[in-house]
Write a protein that holds these residues in place. Structure first.
Motif, PDB file in Angstrom:
ATOM      1  N   TYR A  21       0.751  -1.194  -0.056  1.00  0.00           N
ATOM      2  CA  TYR A  21       0.058   0.041  -0.135  1.00  0.00           C
ATOM      3  C   TYR A  21       0.891   1.194   0.100  1.00  0.00           C
ATOM      4  N   PHE A  24       2.781   2.150  -3.351  1.00  0.00           N
ATOM      5  CA  PHE A  24       1.858   2.708  -4.321  1.00  0.00           C
ATOM      6  C   PHE A  24       1.230   3.998  -4.017  1.00  0.00           C
ATOM      7  N   SER A  25       1.977   4.650  -3.112  1.00  0.00           N
ATOM      8  CA  SER A  25       1.127   5.865  -2.520  1.00  0.00           C
ATOM      9  C   SER A  25       1.173   6.866  -3.874  1.00  0.00           C
ATOM     10  N   GLY A  26       2.320   6.839  -4.612  1.00  0.00           N
ATOM     11  CA  GLY A  26       2.507   7.830  -5.731  1.00  0.00           C
ATOM     12  C   GLY A  26       1.393   7.823  -6.792  1.00  0.00           C
ATOM     13  N   SER A  27       0.749   6.610  -6.929  1.00  0.00           N
ATOM     14  CA  SER A  27      -0.443   6.394  -8.034  1.00  0.00           C
ATOM     15  C   SER A  27      -1.843   6.968  -7.402  1.00  0.00           C
ATOM     16  N   TRP A  28      -2.421   7.323  -8.494  1.00  0.00           N
ATOM     17  CA  TRP A  28      -3.546   7.996  -8.384  1.00  0.00           C
ATOM     18  C   TRP A  28      -4.605   6.960  -7.542  1.00  0.00           C
ATOM     19  N   ASN A  29      -4.819   7.301  -6.233  1.00  0.00           N
ATOM     20  CA  ASN A  29      -5.721   6.479  -5.389  1.00  0.00           C
ATOM     21  C   ASN A  29      -5.367   4.772  -5.289  1.00  0.00           C
ATOM     22  N   HIS A  30      -4.201   4.806  -5.309  1.00  0.00           N
ATOM     23  CA  HIS A  30      -3.508   3.465  -5.162  1.00  0.00           C
ATOM     24  C   HIS A  30      -3.968   2.442  -6.570  1.00  0.00           C
ATOM     25  N   ALA A  31      -4.311   2.982  -7.569  1.00  0.00           N
ATOM     26  CA  ALA A  31      -5.002   2.239  -8.566  1.00  0.00           C
ATOM     27  C   ALA A  31      -4.105   1.089  -9.127  1.00  0.00           C
ATOM     28  N   MET A  32      -2.801   1.177  -9.166  1.00  0.00           N
ATOM     29  CA  MET A  32      -1.995   0.278  -9.756  1.00  0.00           C
ATOM     30  C   MET A  32      -1.583  -0.743  -8.714  1.00  0.00           C
ATOM     31  N   LEU A  33      -2.275  -0.452  -7.703  1.00  0.00           N
ATOM     32  CA  LEU A  33      -1.901  -1.861  -6.728  1.00  0.00           C
ATOM     33  C   LEU A  33      -2.553  -2.859  -7.051  1.00  0.00           C
ATOM     34  N   ALA A  36      -0.705  -4.780 -10.251  1.00  0.00           N
ATOM     35  CA  ALA A  36       0.622  -5.220  -9.460  1.00  0.00           C
ATOM     36  C   ALA A  36       0.229  -6.481  -8.759  1.00  0.00           C
TER      37      ALA A  36
END
Length: 111
Positions: A21, A24-33, A36
């Motif tokens: 979590y 991936f704080s740099g992606s919008w709303n952790h969408a890439m989590l 991945a």
């Protein structure tokens, strides 16, 4: 052992998004989590499946069918009966007729 590994891997993969979590704080709303996690899960489950297949390779191969076929061939050879496990055979050639007509090729008498 295999069940323990599969259960441990399942639990680890369930809790993996919690560990990722912050990464991936740099992606919008952790969408890439989500993608991945899906990719990592697929790779780890694939490695676990390969390990299982390497551990017991003969559960994948139809060894019993191979053995049954070889047994049927051996029994056919021993019995001198024509046929290939119930399949339709070609017509016996005239030069091979003495194998199927029941005549002993050495004494030329019936069995």
């Amino acid at each position: 052992y295999s069940r323990h590994l599969a259960r441990f891997l399942a639990v680890w993969l369930v809790f993996m998004p919690l560990g990722l979590y912050d990464a991936f704080s740099g992606s919008w709303n952790h969408a890439m989590l989500i993608p991945a996690t899906a990719v990592i899960s697929t790779m780890l489950i694939g490695i676990e499946e390969i390990g299982t297949q390497l551990e017991e390779p003969f559960t994948v191969l139809p060894m019993q069918a191979f053995c049954n076929k070889i047994y049927n061939w051996c029994m056919e050879i021993v019995s001198w009966a024509p046929g290939d496990n119930g399949r339709v055979m070609k017509e016996v050639r005239p030069e091979h007729k003495y194998f199927t007509d029941g005549v002993d090729p050495y004494t030329y008498s019936q069995y």
